[in-house]
Motif scaffolding. Structure first.
Motif, PDB file in Angstrom:
ATOM      1  N   GLU B   9       0.972  -1.026  -0.129  1.00 30.07           N
ATOM      2  CA  GLU B   9      -0.039   0.034  -0.020  1.00 30.07           C
ATOM      3  C   GLU B   9       0.956   1.273   0.133  1.00 30.07           C
ATOM      4  N   VAL B  10       1.908   1.275   0.713  1.00 32.02           N
ATOM      5  CA  VAL B  10       3.004   2.486   0.930  1.00 32.02           C
ATOM      6  C   VAL B  10       3.438   2.517  -0.486  1.00 32.02           C
ATOM      7  N   ARG B  11       3.871   1.466  -1.209  1.00 34.16           N
ATOM      8  CA  ARG B  11       4.070   1.527  -2.667  1.00 34.16           C
ATOM      9  C   ARG B  11       3.216   2.284  -3.678  1.00 34.16           C
ATOM     10  N   GLU B  12       2.186   2.060  -3.291  1.00 38.69           N
ATOM     11  CA  GLU B  12       0.843   2.413  -4.278  1.00 38.69           C
ATOM     12  C   GLU B  12       0.971   3.947  -3.962  1.00 38.69           C
ATOM     13  N   VAL B  13       0.752   4.340  -2.695  1.00 42.85           N
ATOM     14  CA  VAL B  13       0.586   5.751  -2.262  1.00 42.85           C
ATOM     15  C   VAL B  13       1.852   6.524  -2.909  1.00 42.85           C
ATOM     16  N   GLN B  14       2.918   6.053  -2.812  1.00 44.33           N
ATOM     17  CA  GLN B  14       4.054   6.609  -3.419  1.00 44.33           C
ATOM     18  C   GLN B  14       4.301   6.850  -4.772  1.00 44.33           C
ATOM     19  N   LEU B  15       3.604   5.986  -5.617  1.00 43.10           N
ATOM     20  CA  LEU B  15       3.527   5.999  -7.036  1.00 43.10           C
ATOM     21  C   LEU B  15       2.266   7.003  -7.330  1.00 43.10           C
ATOM     22  N   ALA B  16       1.356   6.952  -6.407  1.00 39.77           N
ATOM     23  CA  ALA B  16       0.284   8.060  -6.678  1.00 39.77           C
ATOM     24  C   ALA B  16       0.759   9.380  -6.506  1.00 39.77           C
ATOM     25  N   ILE B  17       1.348   9.648  -5.493  1.00 40.13           N
ATOM     26  CA  ILE B  17       2.262  10.933  -5.380  1.00 40.13           C
ATOM     27  C   ILE B  17       3.078  11.358  -6.359  1.00 40.13           C
ATOM     28  N   GLN B  18       3.952  10.587  -6.706  1.00 39.10           N
ATOM     29  CA  GLN B  18       4.875  11.007  -8.110  1.00 39.10           C
ATOM     30  C   GLN B  18       3.787  11.365  -9.212  1.00 39.10           C
ATOM     31  N   LEU B  19       2.856  10.650  -9.644  1.00 39.37           N
ATOM     32  CA  LEU B  19       2.127  10.689 -10.690  1.00 39.37           C
ATOM     33  C   LEU B  19       1.119  11.868 -10.486  1.00 39.37           C
ATOM     34  N   ILE B  20       0.701  12.144  -9.505  1.00 39.69           N
ATOM     35  CA  ILE B  20      -0.317  13.645  -9.062  1.00 39.69           C
ATOM     36  C   ILE B  20       0.959  14.622  -9.337  1.00 39.69           C
ATOM     37  N   GLN B  21       2.238  14.561  -8.823  1.00 40.73           N
ATOM     38  CA  GLN B  21       2.940  15.654  -8.865  1.00 40.73           C
ATOM     39  C   GLN B  21       3.513  16.054 -10.301  1.00 40.73           C
ATOM     40  N   LEU B  22       3.381  14.711 -11.063  1.00 39.92           N
ATOM     41  CA  LEU B  22       3.736  14.973 -12.507  1.00 39.92           C
ATOM     42  C   LEU B  22       2.556  15.757 -13.386  1.00 39.92           C
ATOM     43  N   GLY B  23       1.464  15.588 -12.719  1.00 39.81           N
ATOM     44  CA  GLY B  23       0.307  16.198 -13.405  1.00 39.81           C
ATOM     45  C   GLY B  23      -0.747  15.327 -14.044  1.00 39.81           C
ATOM     46  N   ALA B  24      -0.642  14.103 -13.358  1.00 39.72           N
ATOM     47  CA  ALA B  24      -1.681  13.049 -13.873  1.00 39.72           C
ATOM     48  C   ALA B  24      -3.013  13.258 -13.512  1.00 39.72           C
ATOM     49  N   LEU B  26      -6.992  12.346 -12.789  1.00 42.42           N
ATOM     50  CA  LEU B  26      -7.725  11.189 -11.841  1.00 42.42           C
ATOM     51  C   LEU B  26      -8.120   9.936 -12.631  1.00 42.42           C
ATOM     52  N   GLN B  27      -8.702  10.095 -13.799  1.00 45.81           N
ATOM     53  CA  GLN B  27      -8.826   8.837 -14.470  1.00 45.81           C
ATOM     54  C   GLN B  27      -7.727   7.939 -15.009  1.00 45.81           C
ATOM     55  N   PHE B  28      -6.392   8.496 -14.919  1.00 41.91           N
ATOM     56  CA  PHE B  28      -5.304   7.777 -15.217  1.00 41.91           C
ATOM     57  C   PHE B  28      -4.855   7.146 -13.979  1.00 41.91           C
ATOM     58  N   LEU B  29      -4.945   8.003 -12.845  1.00 38.07           N
ATOM     59  CA  LEU B  29      -4.733   7.618 -11.425  1.00 38.07           C
ATOM     60  C   LEU B  29      -5.340   6.253 -11.068  1.00 38.07           C
ATOM     61  N   GLU B  30      -6.727   6.004 -11.408  1.00 32.01           N
ATOM     62  CA  GLU B  30      -7.637   5.347 -11.097  1.00 32.01           C
ATOM     63  C   GLU B  30      -7.405   3.953 -11.918  1.00 32.01           C
ATOM     64  N   SER B  31      -6.802   3.993 -12.967  1.00 30.72           N
ATOM     65  CA  SER B  31      -6.713   3.009 -13.717  1.00 30.72           C
ATOM     66  C   SER B  31      -5.034   2.234 -13.832  1.00 30.72           C
ATOM     67  N   GLU B  32      -4.109   3.098 -12.866  1.00 33.59           N
ATOM     68  CA  GLU B  32      -2.729   2.658 -12.859  1.00 33.59           C
ATOM     69  C   GLU B  32      -2.709   2.267 -11.241  1.00 33.59           C
ATOM     70  N   VAL B  33      -3.245   3.027 -10.428  1.00 37.33           N
ATOM     71  CA  VAL B  33      -2.981   2.926  -8.910  1.00 37.33           C
ATOM     72  C   VAL B  33      -4.072   2.028  -8.365  1.00 37.33           C
ATOM     73  N   GLY B  34      -3.569   1.076  -7.566  1.00 35.69           N
ATOM     74  CA  GLY B  34      -4.595   0.421  -6.953  1.00 35.69           C
ATOM     75  C   GLY B  34      -5.112   0.803  -5.456  1.00 35.69           C
ATOM     76  N   LEU B  35      -5.727   2.127  -5.543  1.00 36.64           N
ATOM     77  CA  LEU B  35      -6.338   2.547  -4.408  1.00 36.64           C
ATOM     78  C   LEU B  35      -7.736   3.435  -4.681  1.00 36.64           C
ATOM     79  N   TRP B  93       6.144   2.765 -14.885  1.00 35.45           N
ATOM     80  CA  TRP B  93       7.547   3.287 -14.516  1.00 35.45           C
ATOM     81  C   TRP B  93       8.403   3.813 -15.649  1.00 35.45           C
ATOM     82  N   ILE B  94       8.268   3.266 -16.790  1.00 35.60           N
ATOM     83  CA  ILE B  94       8.721   3.621 -18.211  1.00 35.60           C
ATOM     84  C   ILE B  94       8.186   5.150 -18.308  1.00 35.60           C
ATOM     85  N   LEU B  95       6.766   5.198 -18.287  1.00 39.92           N
ATOM     86  CA  LEU B  95       6.102   6.624 -18.329  1.00 39.92           C
ATOM     87  C   LEU B  95       6.484   7.637 -17.696  1.00 39.92           C
ATOM     88  N   ILE B  96       6.846   7.256 -16.333  1.00 42.50           N
ATOM     89  CA  ILE B  96       7.132   8.223 -15.356  1.00 42.50           C
ATOM     90  C   ILE B  96       8.820   8.689 -15.707  1.00 42.50           C
TER      91      ILE B  96
END
Lengths: 112, 202
Positions: B9-24, B26-35, B93-96
């Protein structure tokens, strides 16, 4: 060997050393990004990372430059340099050509 | 789905944080992050300080064909391809990674990023679904983003043959935004889906 020749060798050696040290630093920081920037394969990247300072110094002391032109075709070189092209566009063009170039060598290597 | 582990779960949150900071979005977050959606929205608000934007993701391939957008898109996609071939990491990961490289490259050039994260991700999906392709310029042999099934022979890229008004509309982002708006192909809210041959830009 003339004096001028010795000086050239030293200059080449300096560039080699700077290049090798920078390359190693990049690989140690971020392997894939370094491969992208340097245009080297993963095997070469690993080797760079594992080289000792002594090995680097020995390799750098040479009459030959270790780094080479990466825009090795006249056509792409002149397209990038172009007349009156502004810096941003030139950099962008370079980036596009460089990333594709490493892919191309990879592809031909696989095909061969 | 795997059993819930704290570390996972920590990993998922970290991934979400990174993605949000890059400007992802919500639709993208929902499909890529298991939260859950609720947690993603809360995370988004905490990081950005505002609610996630609503509305559709961009869906027109035409945006990638305008002059400056095409240059930036080609830059990004070449990096993405490099990462895809040379690393065995998963797709997010590749996308980020390649998007960060793109931002670095832009910073080094002292200009503004034209391609936002959502556009970058959408472009990757367009490539995957065979709506876009890379065409090789016959002058500089660089590879550029183009509509799929475009005739490939004799293609000259936007850098080797810039459109005549390209240099005048400089002013980085604002000019590009203005240009896009003027052409009416923003595609963010609602709009006409790419009409075949209708909105061809060149």
């Amino acid at each position: 060997m003339s004096v001028a020749n010795g000086e050239i060798s030293r200059e080449i050696g300096d560039i080699n050393l700077a290049y090798m040290l920078l390359a190693q630093k990049l690989v140690k920081q971020d392997r894939v990004a370094a491969m992208f920037r340097l245009g080297v394969s993963s095997e070469l990247a690993d080797m760079l990372a594992s080289m000792s300072l002594a090995q680097i110094v020995k390799l750098a002391a040479s009459n030959f430059l270790l780094c080479s032109f990466r825009l090795n075709e006249h056509a792409s070189m002149s397209a990038v340099v172009g007349e009156g092209k502004d810096t941003m566009l030139q950099q962008a063009h370079m980036s596009i050509l460089m990333s594709a170039r490493s892919l191309q060598t990879r592809k031909t290597a696989v095909a061969a | 789905m795997t059993r819930k582990s704290v570390l996972g779960e920590v990993r998922e949150v970290q991934l979400a944080i990174q993605l949000i900071q890059l400007g992802a979005r919500l639709q993208f977050l929902e499909s890529e992050v298991g939260l859950s959606r609720e947690r993603l929205i809360r995370l988004y608000k905490e990081i950005k300080g505002v609610s996630p934007p609503k509305g559709l993701l961009p869906f027109s391939t035409d945006w990638y064909m305008t002059w400056l957008a095409n240059i930036h898109s080609s830059m990004f996609y070449n990096m993405y391809q490099f990462m895809k071939i040379h690393s065995d990491k998963e797709k997010v990961w590749i996308l980020i990674k390649s998007y960060k490289l793109y931002l670095q490259q832009i910073a080094a050039q002292d200009s503004e990023p034209i391609l936002d994260f959502t556009r970058a991700y959408t472009m990757v999906r367009f490539f995957d679904s065979d709506m876009l392709q890379l065409s090789t310029c016959c002058r500089c042999s660089g590879q550029f983003v183009a509509h799929a099934h475009d005739h490939k022979s004799g293609y000259v890229c936007v850098l080797c043959r810039p459109p005549s008004r390209a240099g005048k509309a400089r002013g980085a982002k604002r000019a590009a935004a203005g240009e896009v708006a003027a052409l009416g192909i923003e595609g963010m809210g609602f709009g006409v889906e790419t009409a075949p041959g209708g909105t061809g830009l060149h």
